[in-house]
Design an enzyme around this catalytic site. Structure first.
Site, PDB file in Angstrom:
ATOM      1  N   ALA A  62     -20.627   6.363 -20.076  1.00  0.00           N
ATOM      2  CA  ALA A  62     -20.069   7.110 -18.940  1.00  0.00           C
ATOM      3  C   ALA A  62     -18.646   7.542 -19.286  1.00  0.00           C
ATOM      4  O   ALA A  62     -17.977   6.897 -20.106  1.00  0.00           O
ATOM      5  CB  ALA A  62     -20.069   6.237 -17.694  1.00  0.00           C
ATOM      6  N   GLY A 108     -23.327   3.680 -20.870  1.00  0.00           N
ATOM      7  CA  GLY A 108     -24.298   4.635 -20.330  1.00  0.00           C
ATOM      8  C   GLY A 108     -25.101   5.353 -21.405  1.00  0.00           C
ATOM      9  O   GLY A 108     -26.235   5.777 -21.156  1.00  0.00           O
ATOM     10  N   GLU A 111     -27.818   3.067 -22.017  1.00  0.00           N
ATOM     11  CA  GLU A 111     -28.661   3.040 -20.808  1.00  0.00           C
ATOM     12  C   GLU A 111     -29.567   4.277 -20.776  1.00  0.00           C
ATOM     13  O   GLU A 111     -30.743   4.184 -20.416  1.00  0.00           O
ATOM     14  CB  GLU A 111     -27.776   2.952 -19.559  1.00  0.00           C
ATOM     15  CG  GLU A 111     -27.127   1.566 -19.440  1.00  0.00           C
ATOM     16  CD  GLU A 111     -26.058   1.490 -18.355  1.00  0.00           C
ATOM     17  OE1 GLU A 111     -25.161   2.361 -18.348  1.00  0.00           O
ATOM     18  OE2 GLU A 111     -26.109   0.571 -17.518  1.00  0.00           O
ATOM     19  N   GLU A 131     -19.298  -2.830 -21.270  1.00  0.00           N
ATOM     20  CA  GLU A 131     -18.577  -2.645 -20.001  1.00  0.00           C
ATOM     21  C   GLU A 131     -17.625  -3.798 -19.670  1.00  0.00           C
ATOM     22  O   GLU A 131     -16.594  -3.591 -19.027  1.00  0.00           O
ATOM     23  CB  GLU A 131     -19.577  -2.453 -18.841  1.00  0.00           C
ATOM     24  CG  GLU A 131     -20.230  -1.084 -18.800  1.00  0.00           C
ATOM     25  CD  GLU A 131     -21.441  -0.955 -19.712  1.00  0.00           C
ATOM     26  OE1 GLU A 131     -21.702  -1.905 -20.520  1.00  0.00           O
ATOM     27  OE2 GLU A 131     -22.147   0.059 -19.634  1.00  0.00           O
TER      28      GLU A 131
HETATM   29  C1  LIG Z   1     -22.252   3.219 -15.669  1.00  0.00           C
HETATM   30  C2  LIG Z   1     -21.842   3.307 -17.088  1.00  0.00           C
HETATM   31  C3  LIG Z   1     -20.646   2.727 -17.503  1.00  0.00           C
HETATM   32  C4  LIG Z   1     -20.171   2.964 -18.869  1.00  0.00           C
HETATM   33  O1  LIG Z   1     -20.855   3.550 -19.694  1.00  0.00           O
HETATM   34  S1  LIG Z   1     -18.600   2.407 -19.215  1.00  0.00           S
HETATM   35  C5  LIG Z   1     -18.265   3.045 -20.842  1.00  0.00           C
HETATM   36  C6  LIG Z   1     -18.886   2.207 -21.905  1.00  0.00           C
HETATM   37  N1  LIG Z   1     -18.532   2.719 -23.184  1.00  0.00           N
HETATM   38  C7  LIG Z   1     -17.477   2.273 -23.873  1.00  0.00           C
HETATM   39  O2  LIG Z   1     -16.745   1.388 -23.434  1.00  0.00           O
HETATM   40  C8  LIG Z   1     -17.218   2.911 -25.220  1.00  0.00           C
HETATM   41  C9  LIG Z   1     -15.767   3.356 -25.321  1.00  0.00           C
HETATM   42  N2  LIG Z   1     -15.512   3.989 -26.581  1.00  0.00           N
HETATM   43  C10 LIG Z   1     -15.356   3.314 -27.745  1.00  0.00           C
HETATM   44  O3  LIG Z   1     -15.521   2.111 -27.831  1.00  0.00           O
HETATM   45  C11 LIG Z   1     -14.926   4.088 -28.929  1.00  0.00           C
HETATM   46  O4  LIG Z   1     -14.311   5.272 -28.491  1.00  0.00           O
HETATM   47  C12 LIG Z   1     -16.067   4.463 -29.918  1.00  0.00           C
HETATM   48  C13 LIG Z   1     -16.628   3.180 -30.544  1.00  0.00           C
HETATM   49  C14 LIG Z   1     -17.186   5.239 -29.228  1.00  0.00           C
HETATM   50  C15 LIG Z   1     -15.482   5.351 -31.047  1.00  0.00           C
HETATM   51  O5  LIG Z   1     -14.368   4.756 -31.593  1.00  0.00           O
HETATM   52  P1  LIG Z   1     -13.450   5.610 -32.632  1.00  0.00           P
HETATM   53  O6  LIG Z   1     -14.296   6.095 -33.729  1.00  0.00           O
HETATM   54  O7  LIG Z   1     -12.285   4.703 -32.983  1.00  0.00           O
HETATM   55  O8  LIG Z   1     -12.955   6.872 -31.806  1.00  0.00           O
HETATM   56  P2  LIG Z   1     -11.989   6.919 -30.539  1.00  0.00           P
HETATM   57  O9  LIG Z   1     -10.682   7.508 -30.969  1.00  0.00           O
HETATM   58  O10 LIG Z   1     -11.942   5.628 -29.797  1.00  0.00           O
HETATM   59  O11 LIG Z   1     -12.786   7.950 -29.579  1.00  0.00           O
HETATM   60  C16 LIG Z   1     -12.845   9.332 -29.878  1.00  0.00           C
HETATM   61  C17 LIG Z   1     -12.542  10.110 -28.611  1.00  0.00           C
HETATM   62  O12 LIG Z   1     -13.622   9.880 -27.696  1.00  0.00           O
HETATM   63  C18 LIG Z   1     -13.084   9.440 -26.450  1.00  0.00           C
HETATM   64  N3  LIG Z   1     -14.057   8.548 -25.815  1.00  0.00           N
HETATM   65  C19 LIG Z   1     -14.790   7.596 -26.420  1.00  0.00           C
HETATM   66  N4  LIG Z   1     -15.587   6.987 -25.545  1.00  0.00           N
HETATM   67  C20 LIG Z   1     -15.335   7.564 -24.343  1.00  0.00           C
HETATM   68  C21 LIG Z   1     -15.859   7.358 -23.037  1.00  0.00           C
HETATM   69  N5  LIG Z   1     -16.838   6.458 -22.770  1.00  0.00           N
HETATM   70  N6  LIG Z   1     -15.372   8.126 -22.046  1.00  0.00           N
HETATM   71  C22 LIG Z   1     -14.423   9.051 -22.280  1.00  0.00           C
HETATM   72  N7  LIG Z   1     -13.904   9.293 -23.499  1.00  0.00           N
HETATM   73  C23 LIG Z   1     -14.362   8.557 -24.519  1.00  0.00           C
HETATM   74  C24 LIG Z   1     -11.790   8.721 -26.835  1.00  0.00           C
HETATM   75  O13 LIG Z   1     -10.927   8.638 -25.714  1.00  0.00           O
HETATM   76  C25 LIG Z   1     -11.256   9.631 -27.917  1.00  0.00           C
HETATM   77  O14 LIG Z   1     -10.709  10.779 -27.276  1.00  0.00           O
HETATM   78  P3  LIG Z   1      -9.322  11.382 -27.799  1.00  0.00           P
HETATM   79  O15 LIG Z   1      -9.584  11.804 -29.220  1.00  0.00           O
HETATM   80  O16 LIG Z   1      -9.051  12.536 -26.886  1.00  0.00           O
HETATM   81  O17 LIG Z   1      -8.320  10.303 -27.730  1.00  0.00           O
END
Ligand SMILES: C/C=C/C(=O)SCCNC(=O)CCNC(=O)[C@H](O)C(C)(C)COP(=O)(O)OP(=O)(O)OC[C@H]1O[C@@H](n2cnc3c(N)ncnc32)[C@H](O)[C@@H]1OP(=O)(O)O
Length: 257
Positions: A62, A108, A111, A131
């Protein structure tokens, strides 16, 4: 559409999540996914669906940045229901939905993948529900689907540590059907979709319906439904064609009737 691409070819609908940088599932992307499934549902030419992600990931979950626009508990419950309803619809879809996962399917993103009927993964992909890292819990029914695939103990470990598992381990734990080198996953999943599209749409639809009884633990009801659909499938034009083709030692020509 702004956040995904929908392409139909060889009777397969390919949905490409296309929202840089991480294919985060914003409400806009979820809405477009619903619209893509509307289009696929009403198109008799399409016999299978393949979902994959553009860029580095399948989907990182998400849109965390969008969370800041939600005002209260009711707002989050509504957001959860919005995603849950779509994923229920995908799980209950009467055409096979296959996920080709590379990079990461987190939160998500996983999911969504778990609502698909079959998952092929890159060996080095990361799959998890992180999460709790954010002080949250899953909201798109991940706490319910993950234990179904990997068992309660492994799901508890994955949820409570937030540690993702690799594509290879996802196969070992029953979360995915097969793992391939990242550059082969899409092609393998596409060929799988073609294989399912060669079957009769009638028996495919019946099979997907029957699998939901098992998925929901409704074994006895499912067995009753199975024998009913067994008869319906046998009496369908394609059932008759399949039996005749076997006896005549030729390939069946299904007409999806
Ligand atoms: C009901 C549902 C609830 C949910 O789903 S809650 C969300 C659960 N997901 C997460 O917690 C994952 C969060 N993201 C990460 O852990 C990491 O990211 C990754 C492992 C996917 C990738 O890591 P890396 O390769 O180091 O890249 P990076 O610089 O962290 O991310 C690249 C760009 O992608 C954006 N991004 C990543 N995940 C999300 C997300 N879930 N929502 C919004 N943005 C996201 C970042 O911010 C950044 O963006 P910018 O380059 O502009 O800084």
């Amino acid at each position: 559409m702004d956040y995904l691409l929908l392409e139909k070819k060889e009777r397969i609908a390919v949905i490409t999540l296309n929202r840089a940088p991480a294919n985060a599932l914003s409400s806009g992307l979820i809405k477009e996914l619903g619209e893509a499934f509307d289009s696929i549902e009403s198109d008799a030419e399409v016999k299978a669906v393949l979902i994959h992600g553009e860029g580095r990931f399948f989907s990182a979950g998400a849109d965390i940045k969008e969370f800041t626009t939600v005002k209260d508990e009711e707002g989050f419950a509504e957001l959860g229901k919005y995603g849950q309803d779509l994923f229920d619809r995908i799980e209950n879809f009467r055409k096979p939905v296959i996920a080709a996962i590379h990079g990461a399917a987190l939160g998500g993103g996983l999911e969504l993948a778990m609502a698909c009927h079959i998952r092929y993964v890159a060996e080095d992909a990361k799959l998890g529900l992180p999460e709790l890292t954010l002080g949250l819990v899953p909201g798109f029914a991940g706490s319910q689907r993950l234990p179904y695939y990997v068992g309660t103990a492994k799901a508890a470990e994955m949820l409570l540590t937030s540690d993702p598992i690799s594509g290879k381990d996802a196969v070992a734990f029953g979360l995915a059907s097969a793992a391939y080198p990242a550059d082969q996953v899409y092609e393998k999943a596409y060929n799988l979709a073609l294989k399912t599209a060669a079957k009769s749409a009638v028996s495919v639809s019946f099979t997907l319906e029957l699998l939901q009884y098992a998925r929901q633990g409704r074994w006895s009801e499912g067995a009753v439904k199975e024998r009913e659909l067994f008869g319906k499938a046998f009496m369908s034009a394609d059932g008759q064609e399949g039996i005749t083709a076997f006896i005549e030692k030729r390939k069946p020509e299904f007409k999806d009737r």
